[in-house]
Write a protein that holds these residues in place. Structure first.
Motif, PDB file in Angstrom:
ATOM      1  N   SER A  26       0.842  -1.193   0.000  1.00  0.00           N
ATOM      2  CA  SER A  26       0.000   0.000   0.000  1.00  0.00           C
ATOM      3  C   SER A  26       0.880   1.246   0.000  1.00  0.00           C
ATOM      4  O   SER A  26       2.081   1.181   0.295  1.00  0.00           O
ATOM      5  CB  SER A  26      -0.913   0.022   1.231  1.00  0.00           C
ATOM      6  N   TYR A  56      -5.348  -1.486  -6.715  1.00  0.00           N
ATOM      7  CA  TYR A  56      -6.674  -1.514  -6.106  1.00  0.00           C
ATOM      8  C   TYR A  56      -6.782  -0.285  -5.224  1.00  0.00           C
ATOM      9  O   TYR A  56      -5.776   0.203  -4.704  1.00  0.00           O
ATOM     10  CB  TYR A  56      -6.856  -2.757  -5.219  1.00  0.00           C
ATOM     11  N   ARG A  57      -7.982   0.196  -5.040  1.00  0.00           N
ATOM     12  CA  ARG A  57      -8.223   1.287  -4.097  1.00  0.00           C
ATOM     13  C   ARG A  57      -8.920   0.698  -2.882  1.00  0.00           C
ATOM     14  O   ARG A  57      -9.941   0.021  -2.999  1.00  0.00           O
ATOM     15  CB  ARG A  57      -9.090   2.382  -4.725  1.00  0.00           C
ATOM     16  N   ARG A  58      -8.350   0.934  -1.711  1.00  0.00           N
ATOM     17  CA  ARG A  58      -8.845   0.355  -0.465  1.00  0.00           C
ATOM     18  C   ARG A  58      -9.067   1.447   0.571  1.00  0.00           C
ATOM     19  O   ARG A  58      -8.493   2.526   0.488  1.00  0.00           O
ATOM     20  CB  ARG A  58      -7.809  -0.622   0.107  1.00  0.00           C
ATOM     21  N   THR A  59      -9.856   1.123   1.574  1.00  0.00           N
ATOM     22  CA  THR A  59      -9.961   1.957   2.767  1.00  0.00           C
ATOM     23  C   THR A  59      -9.055   1.319   3.808  1.00  0.00           C
ATOM     24  O   THR A  59      -9.225   0.147   4.158  1.00  0.00           O
ATOM     25  CB  THR A  59     -11.413   2.025   3.284  1.00  0.00           C
ATOM     26  N   ILE A  60      -8.075   2.082   4.267  1.00  0.00           N
ATOM     27  CA  ILE A  60      -7.103   1.589   5.249  1.00  0.00           C
ATOM     28  C   ILE A  60      -7.054   2.574   6.409  1.00  0.00           C
ATOM     29  O   ILE A  60      -6.775   3.758   6.208  1.00  0.00           O
ATOM     30  CB  ILE A  60      -5.697   1.422   4.622  1.00  0.00           C
ATOM     31  N   ARG A  64      -9.783   6.622   2.821  1.00  0.00           N
ATOM     32  CA  ARG A  64     -10.425   6.048   1.649  1.00  0.00           C
ATOM     33  C   ARG A  64      -9.540   6.192   0.416  1.00  0.00           C
ATOM     34  O   ARG A  64      -8.744   7.109   0.308  1.00  0.00           O
ATOM     35  CB  ARG A  64     -11.755   6.743   1.406  1.00  0.00           C
ATOM     36  N   GLU A  68      -3.314   0.277  -3.293  1.00  0.00           N
ATOM     37  CA  GLU A  68      -2.640  -0.963  -2.925  1.00  0.00           C
ATOM     38  C   GLU A  68      -2.195  -1.608  -4.232  1.00  0.00           C
ATOM     39  O   GLU A  68      -3.007  -1.840  -5.133  1.00  0.00           O
ATOM     40  CB  GLU A  68      -3.571  -1.905  -2.164  1.00  0.00           C
TER      41      GLU A  68
END
Length: 79
Positions: A26, A56-60, A64, A68
């Protein structure tokens, strides 16, 4: 303390090695673990060299759309 990476080639090599070992990275991990402040640029350069990396787009941790990156194996390779 982790070594600071300065050159573009060194940063690319660190990202590629990390992806090969861990399969994903990420933006936060690149900054914290590899000291690469602009991993998106290094990923684009690695793609230009032929590496099959998807985003990929993730919420970490409540953030938001954090990027990754995942290294996909080339045909005939095992990731």
């Amino acid at each position: 303390m982790e070594q600071k990476l300065s050159s573009i080639e060194t940063q690319q090599a660190a990202i590629l090695a990390y992806l090969q070992s861990n399969h994903s990275l990420s933006t936060f991990e690149a900054r914290e673990k590899l000291d690469v402040m602009h991993p998106g640029s290094r990923i684009q350069e690695l793609r230009a060299k032929g590496h099959n990396i998807i985003t990929y787009r993730r919420t970490i941790n409540g953030h938001r759309k954090v990027a990754e990156y995942v290294l996909l194996a080339a045909i005939g390779e095992v990731a």
